[in-house]
Design an enzyme around this catalytic site. Structure first.
Site: not given
Length: 253
Positions: A73, A87, A151, A177
């Site tokens: 995350r 990457d 959220e 949240d």
């Protein structure tokens, strides 16, 4: 070298329940220990911890030998942060605080090379085996899994549009949240919050979009699973450590 397969993405596509654990302690030994506990996935949280992309890579390496999917995350729905994590070898990302279809579409675009997105091209990244994965830039999207985090109450009002975004693999409902957005800051167990979350999970399930959830409330998680949740985080490393440390202290006090 073949493009690494994403077992988590395949499981979501097959609607096979995936049980995970949240990782907030950015230490390779911690990740290695938890990766060897039989979970389907672990979440490396670079939003609510000091982790950055350079600190995530050793954690990905720690998890790599084990049959577990490491989900990352990032701190925000940021194209640069997403690019660096991809990457660095992350194949599954959970993008926080996505409010509407445009933001979900932007999250997917950040994981795709042109002409389907805006991911910058690097032919010698860790993700491509430093150039050893044949046709990485052409095939990378096949194994990249994009999850977005809903959220707020406002975001739930756009669930239908969010769930239709091409390239999106799952929608995670963030209880903490969500509670704050409903005026119940610090009380994700409030009945109104739980009802809103369960309704969102049912709606996503009806729309054919895999839904996810995190909670230490095991009874609520069972309700979420019954409502259709597919990827379920059943605890957090910090919570487990503190809970067990306090319990052991109390045994001896």
């Amino acid at each position: 070298m073949d493009l690494p397969k994403n077992a988590f993405k395949a499981a979501l596509n097959a609607r096979q329940r995936q049980i995970g654990i949240w990782v907030s302690i950015p230490d390779p030994a911690n990740v290695e220990l938890l990766s060897n506990c039989g979970y389907d996935w672990i979440l490396l949280d670079a939003e609510h911890t000091p982790m950055d992309s350079t600190e995530v890579i050793p954690l990905l390496r720690a998890a790599a030998p084990y049959p577990v999917t490491a989900i990352v995350r990032p701190g925000w729905n940021d194209v640069v942060d997403i690019k660096r994590l991809l990457d660095g070898g992350a194949q599954t990302l959970l993008i926080p605080f996505v409010q509407n279809a445009d933001e979900a579409r932007a999250a997917v675009a950040a994981t795709r090379y042109p002409p389907h997105g805006i991911r910058g091209v690097s032919g010698l990244s860790r993700a491509s085996g430093f150039g050893a994965v044949k046709d990485y830039t052409v095939r990378a999207h096949e194994e990249i899994c994009v999850l977005v985090q809903v959220e707020t109450v406002e975001a739930t009002e756009h669930l239908d549009e969010i769930a239709k975004i091409e390239g999106l693999d799952g929608v995670f409902i963030g209880p903490a949240d969500m509670a704050a957005s409903m005026g119940h800051l610090g009380n994700a167990s409030h009945p109104e919050v739980k009802a809103t979350i369960l309704d969102a999970i049912r709606r996503l399930t009806d729309l054919g979009m895999p839904a996810g959830i995190l909670s230490a409330d095991q009874e609520f998680l069972r309700e979420a699973a019954e409502a259709g949740a597919v990827f379920i985080a059943v605890d957090l490393d910090t919570a487990m450590l503190r809970r067990n440390a306090v319990a052991r202290r109390e045994e001896w006090r």
